[in-house]
Design a protein around this motif. Structure first.
Motif, PDB file in Angstrom:
ATOM      1  N   ASN A  24       0.807  -1.214   0.000  1.00 16.01           N
ATOM      2  CA  ASN A  24       0.000   0.000   0.000  1.00 16.01           C
ATOM      3  C   ASN A  24       0.843   1.268   0.000  1.00 16.01           C
ATOM      4  O   ASN A  24       0.320   2.351   0.001  1.00 16.01           O
ATOM      5  N   GLY A  25       2.182   1.163   0.032  1.00 20.04           N
ATOM      6  CA  GLY A  25       3.065   2.306  -0.120  1.00 20.04           C
ATOM      7  C   GLY A  25       3.387   3.035   1.165  1.00 20.04           C
ATOM      8  O   GLY A  25       4.022   4.074   1.136  1.00 20.04           O
ATOM      9  N   ILE A  26       2.956   2.543   2.306  1.00 24.72           N
ATOM     10  CA  ILE A  26       3.234   3.227   3.569  1.00 24.72           C
ATOM     11  C   ILE A  26       4.727   3.247   3.848  1.00 24.72           C
ATOM     12  O   ILE A  26       5.276   4.252   4.276  1.00 24.72           O
ATOM     13  N   GLY A  27       5.428   2.152   3.578  1.00 29.36           N
ATOM     14  CA  GLY A  27       6.871   2.099   3.805  1.00 29.36           C
ATOM     15  C   GLY A  27       7.612   3.095   2.934  1.00 29.36           C
ATOM     16  O   GLY A  27       8.561   3.733   3.367  1.00 29.36           O
ATOM     17  N   GLU A  28       7.152   3.249   1.682  1.00 32.53           N
ATOM     18  CA  GLU A  28       7.783   4.201   0.772  1.00 32.53           C
ATOM     19  C   GLU A  28       7.567   5.630   1.267  1.00 32.53           C
ATOM     20  O   GLU A  28       8.448   6.469   1.157  1.00 32.53           O
ATOM     21  N   GLU A  29       6.373   5.900   1.812  1.00 27.63           N
ATOM     22  CA  GLU A  29       6.108   7.229   2.343  1.00 27.63           C
ATOM     23  C   GLU A  29       7.005   7.536   3.532  1.00 27.63           C
ATOM     24  O   GLU A  29       7.490   8.651   3.685  1.00 27.63           O
ATOM     25  N   LEU A  30       7.250   6.524   4.375  1.00 31.01           N
ATOM     26  CA  LEU A  30       8.137   6.724   5.522  1.00 31.01           C
ATOM     27  C   LEU A  30       9.561   7.011   5.061  1.00 31.01           C
ATOM     28  O   LEU A  30      10.227   7.893   5.593  1.00 31.01           O
ATOM     29  N   LEU A  31      10.028   6.258   4.061  1.00 28.76           N
ATOM     30  CA  LEU A  31      11.383   6.485   3.546  1.00 28.76           C
ATOM     31  C   LEU A  31      11.485   7.864   2.899  1.00 28.76           C
ATOM     32  O   LEU A  31      12.485   8.555   3.053  1.00 28.76           O
ATOM     33  N   ASP A  32      10.428   8.278   2.190  1.00 23.60           N
ATOM     34  CA  ASP A  32      10.426   9.598   1.561  1.00 23.60           C
ATOM     35  C   ASP A  32      10.428  10.699   2.621  1.00 23.60           C
ATOM     36  O   ASP A  32      11.129  11.697   2.490  1.00 23.60           O
ATOM     37  N   LEU A  33       9.656  10.493   3.690  1.00 26.01           N
ATOM     38  CA  LEU A  33       9.603  11.475   4.775  1.00 26.01           C
ATOM     39  C   LEU A  33      10.958  11.593   5.464  1.00 26.01           C
ATOM     40  O   LEU A  33      11.426  12.692   5.743  1.00 26.01           O
ATOM     41  N   GLU A  34      11.616  10.459   5.690  1.00 25.54           N
ATOM     42  CA  GLU A  34      12.946  10.491   6.314  1.00 25.54           C
ATOM     43  C   GLU A  34      13.945  11.203   5.408  1.00 25.54           C
ATOM     44  O   GLU A  34      14.787  11.972   5.869  1.00 25.54           O
ATOM     45  N   GLY A  35      13.857  10.958   4.103  1.00 23.52           N
ATOM     46  CA  GLY A  35      14.757  11.629   3.158  1.00 23.52           C
ATOM     47  C   GLY A  35      14.551  13.125   3.156  1.00 23.52           C
ATOM     48  O   GLY A  35      15.510  13.888   3.113  1.00 23.52           O
ATOM     49  N   ARG A  36      13.281  13.571   3.237  1.00 18.29           N
ATOM     50  CA  ARG A  36      13.002  14.999   3.279  1.00 18.29           C
ATOM     51  C   ARG A  36      13.503  15.610   4.581  1.00 18.29           C
ATOM     52  O   ARG A  36      14.030  16.722   4.591  1.00 18.29           O
ATOM     53  N   GLN A  37      13.356  14.879   5.678  1.00 16.97           N
ATOM     54  CA  GLN A  37      13.837  15.387   6.956  1.00 16.97           C
ATOM     55  C   GLN A  37      15.353  15.538   6.943  1.00 16.97           C
ATOM     56  O   GLN A  37      15.895  16.506   7.470  1.00 16.97           O
ATOM     57  N   GLN A  38      16.047  14.587   6.324  1.00 15.35           N
ATOM     58  CA  GLN A  38      17.503  14.688   6.226  1.00 15.35           C
ATOM     59  C   GLN A  38      17.905  15.871   5.349  1.00 15.35           C
ATOM     60  O   GLN A  38      18.862  16.578   5.653  1.00 15.35           O
ATOM     61  N   SER A  39      17.166  16.091   4.265  1.00 11.00           N
ATOM     62  CA  SER A  39      17.473  17.226   3.381  1.00 11.00           C
ATOM     63  C   SER A  39      17.261  18.543   4.105  1.00 11.00           C
ATOM     64  O   SER A  39      18.060  19.471   3.974  1.00 11.00           O
ATOM     65  N   VAL A  40      16.194  18.624   4.892  1.00  9.30           N
ATOM     66  CA  VAL A  40      15.921  19.845   5.646  1.00  9.30           C
ATOM     67  C   VAL A  40      17.005  20.061   6.692  1.00  9.30           C
ATOM     68  O   VAL A  40      17.475  21.187   6.901  1.00  9.30           O
ATOM     69  N   ARG A  42      20.121  19.073   6.518  1.00  5.30           N
ATOM     70  CA  ARG A  42      21.340  19.513   5.828  1.00  5.30           C
ATOM     71  C   ARG A  42      21.240  20.968   5.409  1.00  5.30           C
ATOM     72  O   ARG A  42      22.193  21.739   5.538  1.00  5.30           O
ATOM     73  N   ALA A  43      20.076  21.349   4.893  1.00  5.87           N
ATOM     74  CA  ALA A  43      19.887  22.745   4.484  1.00  5.87           C
ATOM     75  C   ALA A  43      19.979  23.677   5.692  1.00  5.87           C
ATOM     76  O   ALA A  43      20.565  24.754   5.611  1.00  5.87           O
ATOM     77  N   ARG A  44      19.424  23.257   6.814  1.00  4.82           N
ATOM     78  CA  ARG A  44      19.497  24.076   8.028  1.00  4.82           C
ATOM     79  C   ARG A  44      20.950  24.215   8.496  1.00  4.82           C
ATOM     80  O   ARG A  44      21.376  25.280   8.929  1.00  4.82           O
ATOM     81  N   LEU A  45      21.727  23.131   8.402  1.00  2.00           N
ATOM     82  CA  LEU A  45      23.137  23.188   8.787  1.00  2.00           C
ATOM     83  C   LEU A  45      23.901  24.167   7.901  1.00  2.00           C
ATOM     84  O   LEU A  45      24.686  24.978   8.392  1.00  2.00           O
ATOM     85  N   LEU A  46      23.652  24.116   6.585  1.00  2.00           N
ATOM     86  CA  LEU A  46      24.309  25.056   5.677  1.00  2.00           C
ATOM     87  C   LEU A  46      23.889  26.490   5.976  1.00  2.00           C
ATOM     88  O   LEU A  46      24.708  27.410   5.938  1.00  2.00           O
ATOM     89  N   TRP A  47      22.608  26.696   6.283  1.00  2.00           N
ATOM     90  CA  TRP A  47      22.139  28.042   6.585  1.00  2.00           C
ATOM     91  C   TRP A  47      22.756  28.563   7.876  1.00  2.00           C
ATOM     92  O   TRP A  47      23.111  29.735   7.971  1.00  2.00           O
ATOM     93  N   ASP A  48      22.882  27.693   8.865  1.00  2.00           N
ATOM     94  CA  ASP A  48      23.480  28.108  10.136  1.00  2.00           C
ATOM     95  C   ASP A  48      24.962  28.456   9.975  1.00  2.00           C
ATOM     96  O   ASP A  48      25.478  29.311  10.672  1.00  2.00           O
ATOM     97  N   GLN A  49      25.630  27.808   9.048  1.00  2.00           N
ATOM     98  CA  GLN A  49      27.061  28.029   8.835  1.00  2.00           C
ATOM     99  C   GLN A  49      27.331  28.917   7.618  1.00  2.00           C
ATOM    100  O   GLN A  49      28.422  28.892   7.059  1.00  2.00           O
ATOM    101  N   ARG A  50      26.375  29.724   7.203  1.00  2.00           N
ATOM    102  CA  ARG A  50      26.521  30.504   5.972  1.00  2.00           C
ATOM    103  C   ARG A  50      27.633  31.538   6.057  1.00  2.00           C
ATOM    104  O   ARG A  50      28.323  31.783   5.070  1.00  2.00           O
ATOM    105  N   ARG A  51      27.859  32.139   7.202  1.00  2.00           N
ATOM    106  CA  ARG A  51      28.943  33.124   7.320  1.00  2.00           C
ATOM    107  C   ARG A  51      30.306  32.455   7.170  1.00  2.00           C
ATOM    108  O   ARG A  51      31.193  32.978   6.494  1.00  2.00           O
ATOM    109  N   PHE A  52      30.462  31.312   7.790  1.00  2.00           N
ATOM    110  CA  PHE A  52      31.717  30.572   7.666  1.00  2.00           C
ATOM    111  C   PHE A  52      31.940  30.160   6.214  1.00  2.00           C
ATOM    112  O   PHE A  52      33.044  30.306   5.673  1.00  2.00           O
ATOM    113  N   LEU A  53      30.894  29.641   5.567  1.00  2.00           N
ATOM    114  CA  LEU A  53      31.019  29.228   4.167  1.00  2.00           C
ATOM    115  C   LEU A  53      31.344  30.419   3.269  1.00  2.00           C
ATOM    116  O   LEU A  53      32.149  30.304   2.345  1.00  2.00           O
ATOM    117  N   ALA A  54      30.740  31.569   3.539  1.00  2.00           N
ATOM    118  CA  ALA A  54      31.028  32.767   2.740  1.00  2.00           C
ATOM    119  C   ALA A  54      32.485  33.187   2.913  1.00  2.00           C
ATOM    120  O   ALA A  54      33.148  33.568   1.939  1.00  2.00           O
TER     121      ALA A  54
END
Length: 108
Positions: A24-40, A42-54
């Motif tokens: 029924n695709g519930i497992g795929e939705e969980l994996l997709d949700l985890e992937g989105r959470q990891q992406s968010v 990572r993006a938050r980490l880059l945003w928090d370190q934006r001055r250092f990266l600049a």
């Protein structure tokens, strides 16, 4: 063997383990949700370190520019014009060959 009439999970089930994707695709939705959470995350980490990266990008740009101007020239070129050959017939033959290749010389 006891049957669990109380509705408790079997003893072999692990509560922290993600189930395999079901039909029924519930497992795929969980994996997709985890992937989105990891992406968010990572993006938050880059945003928090934006001055250092600049600063790192700016330092690299300045360093690369300084190196480009400080490295000595290693390549020099020179050109020399040659006088035309006395055999004008070979030039005409080459021109005739190019004209024949393009049709009538007009590109048609």
């Amino acid at each position: 063997m006891e049957s669990s009439a109380s509705g408790a999970a079997p003893a072999t089930a692990r509560p922290n383990e993600v189930e395999a994707p079901s039909e029924n695709g519930i497992g795929e939705e969980l994996l997709d949700l985890e992937g989105r959470q990891q992406s968010v995350a990572r993006a938050r980490l880059l945003w928090d370190q934006r001055r250092f990266l600049a600063r790192v990008v700016l330092a690299g740009l300045l360093f690369g520019t300084a190196i480009a101007f400080l490295i000595p020239k290693r390549y020099e070129s020179s050109t020399q014009l040659m006088p035309p050959d006395n055999q004008s017939g070979s030039g005409m033959a080459m021109l005739a060959g190019l004209t024949a290749r393009t049709g009538n010389g007009l590109g048609m």
